[in-house]
Design a protein around this motif. Structure first.
Motif, PDB file in Angstrom:
ATOM      1  N   HIS A 147       2.162  -1.981  -4.663  1.00 34.71           N
ATOM      2  CA  HIS A 147       0.904  -1.846  -4.980  1.00 34.71           C
ATOM      3  C   HIS A 147       0.860  -2.065  -5.938  1.00 34.71           C
ATOM      4  O   HIS A 147       1.071  -3.442  -6.144  1.00 34.71           O
ATOM      5  CB  HIS A 147       1.334   0.348  -5.073  1.00 34.71           C
ATOM      6  N   THR A 148      -0.733  -2.162  -6.360  1.00 32.39           N
ATOM      7  CA  THR A 148      -1.282  -2.331  -7.445  1.00 32.39           C
ATOM      8  C   THR A 148      -0.457  -2.464  -9.109  1.00 32.39           C
ATOM      9  O   THR A 148      -0.569  -2.974  -9.955  1.00 32.39           O
ATOM     10  CB  THR A 148      -2.646  -1.899  -7.867  1.00 32.39           C
ATOM     11  N   GLY A 149       0.933  -1.567  -8.893  1.00 36.13           N
ATOM     12  CA  GLY A 149       1.482  -1.440 -10.073  1.00 36.13           C
ATOM     13  C   GLY A 149       2.573  -2.169 -10.362  1.00 36.13           C
ATOM     14  O   GLY A 149       3.755  -2.648 -11.346  1.00 36.13           O
ATOM     15  N   GLY A 171      -5.516  -3.441   7.537  1.00 37.73           N
ATOM     16  CA  GLY A 171      -6.783  -3.092   6.898  1.00 37.73           C
ATOM     17  C   GLY A 171      -7.735  -3.550   8.511  1.00 37.73           C
ATOM     18  O   GLY A 171      -7.679  -4.094   8.864  1.00 37.73           O
ATOM     19  N   VAL A 172      -8.516  -3.250   7.572  1.00 34.16           N
ATOM     20  CA  VAL A 172     -10.382  -3.016   8.669  1.00 34.16           C
ATOM     21  C   VAL A 172     -11.282  -2.941   7.152  1.00 34.16           C
ATOM     22  O   VAL A 172     -11.484  -2.090   7.151  1.00 34.16           O
ATOM     23  CB  VAL A 172     -10.835  -2.076   9.085  1.00 34.16           C
ATOM     24  N   ASN A 173     -12.072  -3.885   7.044  1.00 33.17           N
ATOM     25  CA  ASN A 173     -12.960  -4.440   6.348  1.00 33.17           C
ATOM     26  C   ASN A 173     -13.811  -5.259   6.661  1.00 33.17           C
ATOM     27  O   ASN A 173     -14.493  -5.853   8.292  1.00 33.17           O
ATOM     28  CB  ASN A 173     -11.946  -5.664   5.231  1.00 33.17           C
ATOM     29  N   MET A 220      -4.258   1.840  18.671  1.00 38.48           N
ATOM     30  CA  MET A 220      -2.906   3.163  18.203  1.00 38.48           C
ATOM     31  C   MET A 220      -3.514   4.053  18.024  1.00 38.48           C
ATOM     32  O   MET A 220      -2.723   4.775  18.134  1.00 38.48           O
ATOM     33  CB  MET A 220      -2.454   1.555  17.536  1.00 38.48           C
ATOM     34  N   THR A 221      -4.208   4.388  16.752  1.00 38.25           N
ATOM     35  CA  THR A 221      -3.956   5.472  16.139  1.00 38.25           C
ATOM     36  C   THR A 221      -4.398   6.284  17.075  1.00 38.25           C
ATOM     37  O   THR A 221      -3.953   7.382  17.111  1.00 38.25           O
ATOM     38  CB  THR A 221      -5.070   5.480  14.719  1.00 38.25           C
ATOM     39  N   ILE A 222      -5.603   6.126  17.922  1.00 38.62           N
ATOM     40  CA  ILE A 222      -5.638   7.154  19.055  1.00 38.62           C
ATOM     41  C   ILE A 222      -5.230   7.459  20.179  1.00 38.62           C
ATOM     42  O   ILE A 222      -4.566   8.790  20.863  1.00 38.62           O
ATOM     43  CB  ILE A 222      -7.438   6.568  19.999  1.00 38.62           C
ATOM     44  N   GLY A 237       0.805  -1.638  -0.021  1.00 33.10           N
ATOM     45  CA  GLY A 237       0.142  -0.252  -0.191  1.00 33.10           C
ATOM     46  C   GLY A 237       0.739   1.379  -0.350  1.00 33.10           C
ATOM     47  O   GLY A 237       1.995   1.098   0.376  1.00 33.10           O
ATOM     48  N   ARG A 238       0.170   2.413  -0.706  1.00 33.22           N
ATOM     49  CA  ARG A 238       1.003   3.467  -0.765  1.00 33.22           C
ATOM     50  C   ARG A 238       0.467   4.902  -0.213  1.00 33.22           C
ATOM     51  O   ARG A 238       0.772   5.960  -0.855  1.00 33.22           O
ATOM     52  CB  ARG A 238       1.741   3.578  -2.574  1.00 33.22           C
ATOM     53  N   SER A 239      -0.777   4.890  -0.123  1.00 27.32           N
ATOM     54  CA  SER A 239      -1.311   5.942   0.461  1.00 27.32           C
ATOM     55  C   SER A 239      -0.936   7.102   1.128  1.00 27.32           C
ATOM     56  O   SER A 239       0.075   6.151   2.064  1.00 27.32           O
ATOM     57  CB  SER A 239      -2.942   4.910   1.382  1.00 27.32           C
ATOM     58  N   ASN A 240      -1.368   8.161   1.509  1.00 24.76           N
ATOM     59  CA  ASN A 240      -0.695   9.331   2.036  1.00 24.76           C
ATOM     60  C   ASN A 240      -1.363   9.205   3.264  1.00 24.76           C
ATOM     61  O   ASN A 240      -0.340   9.617   3.879  1.00 24.76           O
ATOM     62  CB  ASN A 240      -1.290  10.645   1.205  1.00 24.76           C
ATOM     63  N   ALA A 284      -3.395  -2.439   2.636  1.00 31.76           N
ATOM     64  CA  ALA A 284      -4.710  -2.350   0.995  1.00 31.76           C
ATOM     65  C   ALA A 284      -5.904  -2.450   0.835  1.00 31.76           C
ATOM     66  O   ALA A 284      -6.502  -1.531   0.362  1.00 31.76           O
ATOM     67  CB  ALA A 284      -4.182  -3.892   0.355  1.00 31.76           C
ATOM     68  N   GLY A 285      -6.871  -2.584   2.410  1.00 30.43           N
ATOM     69  CA  GLY A 285      -8.274  -2.977   2.327  1.00 30.43           C
ATOM     70  C   GLY A 285      -8.330  -3.809   1.219  1.00 30.43           C
ATOM     71  O   GLY A 285      -9.841  -3.708   0.494  1.00 30.43           O
ATOM     72  N   ARG A 286      -7.828  -4.847   1.266  1.00 29.54           N
ATOM     73  CA  ARG A 286      -8.602  -5.863   0.628  1.00 29.54           C
ATOM     74  C   ARG A 286      -8.350  -7.618   1.341  1.00 29.54           C
ATOM     75  O   ARG A 286      -7.674  -7.509   1.634  1.00 29.54           O
ATOM     76  CB  ARG A 286      -7.713  -6.602  -0.681  1.00 29.54           C
TER      77      ARG A 286
HETATM   78  P1  NAP Z   1      -6.393   3.402   0.210  1.00 26.50           P
HETATM   79  O1  NAP Z   1      -5.668   4.463  -0.036  1.00 26.50           O
HETATM   80  O2  NAP Z   1      -7.122   2.284  -0.405  1.00 26.50           O
HETATM   81  O3  NAP Z   1      -5.056   2.604   0.197  1.00 26.50           O
HETATM   82  C1  NAP Z   1      -5.251   1.222  -0.035  1.00 26.50           C
HETATM   83  C2  NAP Z   1      -3.580   0.830  -0.660  1.00 26.50           C
HETATM   84  O4  NAP Z   1      -3.169  -0.524  -1.327  1.00 26.50           O
HETATM   85  C3  NAP Z   1      -2.921   1.917  -2.313  1.00 26.50           C
HETATM   86  O5  NAP Z   1      -1.751   2.303  -2.615  1.00 26.50           O
HETATM   87  C4  NAP Z   1      -3.375   0.150  -3.357  1.00 26.50           C
HETATM   88  O6  NAP Z   1      -2.464   0.543  -4.559  1.00 26.50           O
HETATM   89  C5  NAP Z   1      -2.824  -0.667  -2.420  1.00 26.50           C
HETATM   90  N1  NAP Z   1      -3.141  -2.265  -2.865  1.00 26.50           N
HETATM   91  C6  NAP Z   1      -4.659  -2.247  -2.815  1.00 26.50           C
HETATM   92  N2  NAP Z   1      -5.214  -3.170  -3.780  1.00 26.50           N
HETATM   93  C7  NAP Z   1      -4.030  -3.846  -4.080  1.00 26.50           C
HETATM   94  C8  NAP Z   1      -3.600  -4.802  -4.167  1.00 26.50           C
HETATM   95  N3  NAP Z   1      -4.761  -5.964  -4.135  1.00 26.50           N
HETATM   96  N4  NAP Z   1      -2.388  -5.216  -4.338  1.00 26.50           N
HETATM   97  C9  NAP Z   1      -1.425  -4.446  -3.742  1.00 26.50           C
HETATM   98  N5  NAP Z   1      -1.842  -3.062  -3.671  1.00 26.50           N
HETATM   99  C10 NAP Z   1      -2.628  -3.051  -3.577  1.00 26.50           C
HETATM  100  O7  NAP Z   1      -6.177   2.217   2.028  1.00 26.50           O
HETATM  101  P2  NAP Z   1      -5.610   3.273   3.651  1.00 26.50           P
HETATM  102  O8  NAP Z   1      -6.502   4.322   3.546  1.00 26.50           O
HETATM  103  O9  NAP Z   1      -3.866   3.235   3.540  1.00 26.50           O
HETATM  104  O10 NAP Z   1      -5.801   2.269   4.145  1.00 26.50           O
HETATM  105  C11 NAP Z   1      -5.412   0.307   4.039  1.00 26.50           C
HETATM  106  C12 NAP Z   1      -6.614  -0.222   5.139  1.00 26.50           C
HETATM  107  O11 NAP Z   1      -6.377  -0.109   6.476  1.00 26.50           O
HETATM  108  C13 NAP Z   1      -8.167   0.533   4.924  1.00 26.50           C
HETATM  109  O12 NAP Z   1      -8.836  -1.023   5.025  1.00 26.50           O
HETATM  110  C14 NAP Z   1      -7.987   1.257   5.855  1.00 26.50           C
HETATM  111  O13 NAP Z   1      -9.680   0.414   6.269  1.00 26.50           O
HETATM  112  C15 NAP Z   1      -6.878   0.936   6.821  1.00 26.50           C
HETATM  113  N6  NAP Z   1      -7.164   1.560   8.038  1.00 26.50           N
HETATM  114  C16 NAP Z   1      -6.600   1.031   9.352  1.00 26.50           C
HETATM  115  C17 NAP Z   1      -6.032   2.177  10.450  1.00 26.50           C
HETATM  116  C18 NAP Z   1      -6.587   2.007  11.496  1.00 26.50           C
HETATM  117  O14 NAP Z   1      -6.677   0.526  11.841  1.00 26.50           O
HETATM  118  N7  NAP Z   1      -6.480   2.634  12.511  1.00 26.50           N
HETATM  119  C19 NAP Z   1      -5.898   3.796   9.854  1.00 26.50           C
HETATM  120  C20 NAP Z   1      -5.898   3.861   8.442  1.00 26.50           C
HETATM  121  C21 NAP Z   1      -6.357   2.609   7.234  1.00 26.50           C
HETATM  122  P3  NAP Z   1      -2.590   1.943  -5.685  1.00 26.50           P
HETATM  123  O15 NAP Z   1      -1.932   3.477  -4.770  1.00 26.50           O
HETATM  124  O16 NAP Z   1      -2.024   1.201  -6.532  1.00 26.50           O
HETATM  125  O17 NAP Z   1      -4.287   1.722  -6.046  1.00 26.50           O
END
Ligand code: NAP
Length: 297
Positions: A195-197, A236-238, A277-279, A167-170, A215-217
């Motif tokens: 990531h997906t690439g 991930g939290v799905n 942990m986030t809180i 995953g590479r989200s901000n 990844a959220g998958r």
């Molecule tokens: P996001 O913005 O959707 O980013 C997901 C990342 O995963 C993207 O970079 C995406 O790649 C990559 N990805 C998705 N499917 C993939 C696959 N099949 N293979 C490889 N890479 C894949 O999500 P996020 O905000 O980072 O959150 C990710 C997960 O963490 C979610 O389930 C969210 O609910 C959870 N989360 C939990 C907390 C917490 O517990 N406190 C906080 C934040 C997030 P691309 O960039 O190429 O699309």
């Protein structure tokens, strides 16, 4: 069977340390850290997140202002409210709960927060400070900082370790990859961000000493993607369904937990892993901000 890294237990430990620090700060300096949480509208998930943040702040002894505003507030009114908290000496941390209604530009609002009160660590100034690292310290974003803290407190060796971040989200993947590669405590790892690439995702995961999946998958990472003995952090939290008895959603991570716990050395559960942990890190940033205000660090 893998050792379970419990975010719930680590959060409890951190909050109890912070409570002690706040008490001492109050006794020695006559102030307590102040946190303003701003909620626009009444989206049920946002209401429950903000309520929990506010309650936690109060429980550890912070001054807490929960500022709820109607859905139809204008962008300008919201910006004015933020400026008031920027100027309020009782407030050391400002948090705007996302998402905001569509008529409000989220970036404009987040960038209006004084970077020295930006306890979520989303302001570009704090993102830049994190990237520079070393002596330059701002506020670290809470979820990545919480993951780093879990790794350190669970005794996971990071220096020299191969870390793979899926995953590479901000808000998770990108900042976490930077944090774990920095020189110093809780860093010094060799980090690969996928990531997906990415070609051969499974191959990258298989060589990780520490595998972090954001990844959220649901079920993306299978047991045969995990190096025996590796530490696995499932961010991930799905929502995969609803429990008809409790009426609550059934949550799953991005890792096939039952199979993975037979291979991994350490693993985080979902729920009860990264989530709590986030809180804890939000509170840590608020206390840090108050300490900086007092020139204590
Ligand atoms: P996001 O913005 O959707 O980013 C997901 C990342 O995963 C993207 O970079 C995406 O790649 C990559 N990805 C998705 N499917 C993939 C696959 N099949 N293979 C490889 N890479 C894949 O999500 P996020 O905000 O980072 O959150 C990710 C997960 O963490 C979610 O389930 C969210 O609910 C959870 N989360 C939990 C907390 C917490 O517990 N406190 C906080 C934040 C997030 P691309 O960039 O190429 O699309």
């Amino acid at each position: 069977m893998a050792e379970i890294i419990s975010g719930t237990a680590i959060r409890k430990e951190i909050l109890s340390e912070l409570k002690q620090e706040i008490q001492e700060m109050h006794e020695k300096h006559g102030i307590v850290p102040g946190l303003a949480t701003i909620l626009v509208g009444n989206n049920p998930a946002s209401v429950s997140y903000v309520t929990l943040k506010a309650k936690t702040a109060k429980d550890i002894g912070c001054l807490e202002i929960q500022d709820n505003r109607p859905e139809n507030i204008s962008e300008q009114e919201l910006l004015d409210i933020i400026r008031q908290y920027n100027d309020d000496p009782r407030i050391h941390g400002i948090l705007v709960q996302l998402p905001l209604p569509r008529h409000i530009n989220e970036n404009k609002v987040l960038y209006a927060i004084d970077p020295d009160k930006d306890v979520d660590g989303f302001h570009p100034v704090n993102v830049g400070r994190m990237l520079i690292g070393g002596e330059v310290t701002g506020f670290l974003p809470c979820t990545p900082a919480g993951i780093q803290e879990m790794l350190v407190r669970s005794g996971t060796e990071l220096s020299g370790a191969e870390v793979v971040v899926v995953g590479r989200s901000n808000i998770v993947g990108k900042p976490l990859s930077v944090l774990l590669a920095q020189k110093g405590r809780g860093g010094n790892a060799t980090v690969t961000m996928v990531h997906t690439g990415t070609r051969n995702l499974a191959e990258h995961c298989r060589r990780a000493d520490v595998l972090i999946v954001a990844a959220g998958r649901p079920g993306l990472v299978q047991a045969d993607w995990i190096k025996p003995g590796a530490t696995v952090i499932d961010v991930g939290v799905n929502r995969i369904g609803f429990n008809e008895t409790t009426g609550k959603p059934i949550l799953s991570g991005d890792v096939d937990f039952e199979a993975a716990e037979k291979i991994a050395g350490k693993i985080t559960p979902v729920p009860g892993g990264v989530g709590p942990m986030t809180i804890a890190m939000l509170m840590k940033n608020t206390v840090l901000s108050a300490k900086r205000h007092l020139n204590l660090c």
